[in-house]
Scaffold this motif. Structure first.
Motif, PDB file in Angstrom:
ATOM      1  N   CYS A   1       1.083  -1.200   0.001  1.00 24.67           N
ATOM      2  CA  CYS A   1      -0.341   0.009   0.325  1.00 24.67           C
ATOM      3  C   CYS A   1       0.725   1.287  -0.229  1.00 24.67           C
TER       4      CYS A   1
ATOM      5  N   VAL B   1      -3.978   1.662  -3.776  1.00 26.83           N
ATOM      6  CA  VAL B   1      -4.046   1.689  -2.001  1.00 26.83           C
ATOM      7  C   VAL B   1      -5.265   1.395  -0.941  1.00 26.83           C
TER       8      VAL B   1
ATOM      9  N   TRP C   1      -5.233  -0.773   1.733  1.00 31.83           N
ATOM     10  CA  TRP C   1      -5.528  -0.858   3.074  1.00 31.83           C
ATOM     11  C   TRP C   1      -6.660  -1.421   3.211  1.00 31.83           C
TER      12      TRP C   1
END
Length: 490
Positions: free
Chosen positions: A158, A358, A362
């Motif tokens: 990430c 991301v 995440w």
């Protein structure tokens, strides 16, 4: 996760279940009627209607399957898929569908167990270990600690996506911020506010991946011919094992998925909860059958989308990166993966891909921080029953997350190589998987009562499950021999 179906919208039912000989309600379990607060002794019958099985009902019931898929559409797809395509073309493409097939029953059995028995599958793990030192709980607890490599690798992945867009902070610092933000959101209880945004971003990301696949894809015959199993190329052994470990996701997600199903109060979970409070429960004839239909749809839809997306990642990596010899690695991993899509659509797609990557990675970190901490908490309170109270549970849950945060940070600064760390974590996940898979089969086989028999998996599914266990054992042994034992003994 989607809310549980509204009981008022369900259909009439008729079958009556007598209260079972179950342990008393724990102090942290909710009282659905308020009877405990008033001191009244509940004695009436509660009617539970069968959920509908239409499109809207299916959407509302989806949750544990999507959550499990989210743990996979992260490191395996974004990191292993493009890396395999960039380094070895289509040579490892066949691993993805075969990994999905081999592991399917591990997740299906865990969720089925919870819906039919009305409890977490970890109850069955505990029964298996009685009189044998509670070894399944120790095994799962140790696996949770070993998975620190996994959380560090996902955070690094990430961070690499964030660093590609915002290189003003070092990769390691971005990774630590990913860990901190996950814990902060969990402790603040604000994850519901982020859930919709994360899901929408991942959907946009997946759509971009599929569009790039259709725009860049070679003739189907070129890659479909590589779906026949072959030995891994020279030098690909660690990546080969990593793909088996992380596609579709790690097998320890099965007990996590079971715990999420308990939280959702689907199937017999709600029935057992009412029975613990002293109620008689009157069920519609199709109550459990319809819940099983909805769960299968949740799992199968999420599973198929996850598999297709994973294959698309590898194929696009093979088409775009392999010819130019560009392999995702180190801090450049994010920008290398983003280049696949900027070369296809133009520079404007860069923020979309970064945001999607991301969000996917995440959400995987976040989901593991919650799910693995719950598993560790359950292991602890079952090994030491004196700890089974809300305050101690919360301390264990948060203490595990703090431990992961500290140990994960140490790995991030000690080995800041996203791809390598994730490959190590994935291989460890593969080694743990056969025993966890076997525990899920044993849970179904040993704990379903005669009344549960209509909801047992078929003989074909049991054969499929045993094939999955055997396959993972053979693959693990093959890699251990070639990678470690043969060099050791010459």
């Amino acid at each position: 996760m989607a809310p549980s179906p509204d009981p008022a919208a369900e259909e009439p039912r008729s079958t009556t279940f007598e209260p079972l000989d179950l342990p008393p309600q724990r102090s942290d379990e909710p009282d659905l009627t308020g009877a405990a607060a008033t001191g009244a002794a509940p004695a009436r019958t509660i009617r539970l209607e069968a959920p509908g099985t239409g499109v809207r009902d299916t959407w509302r019931a989806m949750g544990p399957g999507i959550a499990a898929a989210m743990t996979g559409i992260g490191a395996s797809h974004i990191m292993h898929g493009p890396t395999a395509g960039a380094q070895y073309g289509y040579a490892l493409l066949w691993v993805i569908p075969f990994a999905y097939l081999l592991k399917y029953c591990a997740f299906e059995f865990a969720h089925r167990y919870t819906l039919v028995r009305g409890e977490s599958i970890m109850e069955a793990y505990e029964r298996t270990g009685r009189g044998r030192g509670n070894w399944p709980l120790w095994y799962l607890g140790f696996q949770s600690l070993a998975n620190t490599f996994g959380i560090a690798g996902r955070a690094l992945g990430c961070a690499a996506m964030l660093w590609a867009a915002f290189p003003f902070l070092p990769l390691q610092l971005w990774a630590v911020l990913v860990l901190l933000s996950s814990v902060a959101v969990l402790w603040a209880g604000k994850y519901k506010a982020l859930e919709l945004a994360v899901k929408l971003t991942i959907i946009v990301f997946a759509v971009c991946v599929m569009l790039a696949f259709f725009l860049q894809s070679p003739p189907p015959g070129e890659y479909l011919a590589r779906l026949a199993p072959t030995l891994p190329p020279v030098g690909a052994l660690l990546l080969f094992g990593a793909m088996w470990g992380y596609f579709p996701t790690t097998v320890e997600v099965a007990p996590m998925q079971s715990n999420w199903a308990v939280d959702k109060k689907s199937g017999m979970v709600r029935v057992r909860e009412l029975q613990r409070q002293g109620y008689r429960v009157d069920l519609a004839p199709d109550y459990l059958r319809n819940h099983l239909k909805l769960f299968k749809r949740d799992m199968n839809i999420s599973y198929v989308i996850s598999m297709i997306t994973g294959m698309a990642f590898l194929i696009v990596g093979a088409v775009v990166l392999n010819p130019i010899g560009l392999v995702p690695e180190s801090s450049e991993m994010g920008s290398t993966i983003a280049s696949i899509y900027t070369d296809t659509f133009g520079a404007w797609i860069f923020p979309v891909i970064i945001a999607g990557g991301v969000a996917a990675l995440w959400s995987t970190v976040f989901t593991y921080f919650d799910g693995q901490a719950r598993v560790f908490e359950e292991c602890c309170v079952r090994l030491r029953r004196a700890w089974d109270d809300p305050r101690t549970r919360k301390l264990i849950y948060r203490g595990f997350q703090v431990l992961w945060l500290v140990a994960g940070t140490a790995i991030i600064f000690g080995l800041p190589e996203p791809i390598l760390v994730v490959q190590i974590a994935s291989f460890l996940a593969l080694l743990f998987s056969p025993v966890l898979y076997w525990l899920n089969i044993k849970a179904i086989r040993d704990n379903f009562t005669p009344e549960d028999k209509p909801f047992l998996p078929s003989r074909l599914m049991f054969a499929w499950a045993w094939t999955g266990v055997a396959g993972l054992v053979v693959i693990s042994g093959y890699i251990l021999y070639l990678e470690f034992l043969r060099p050791l003994f010459g």
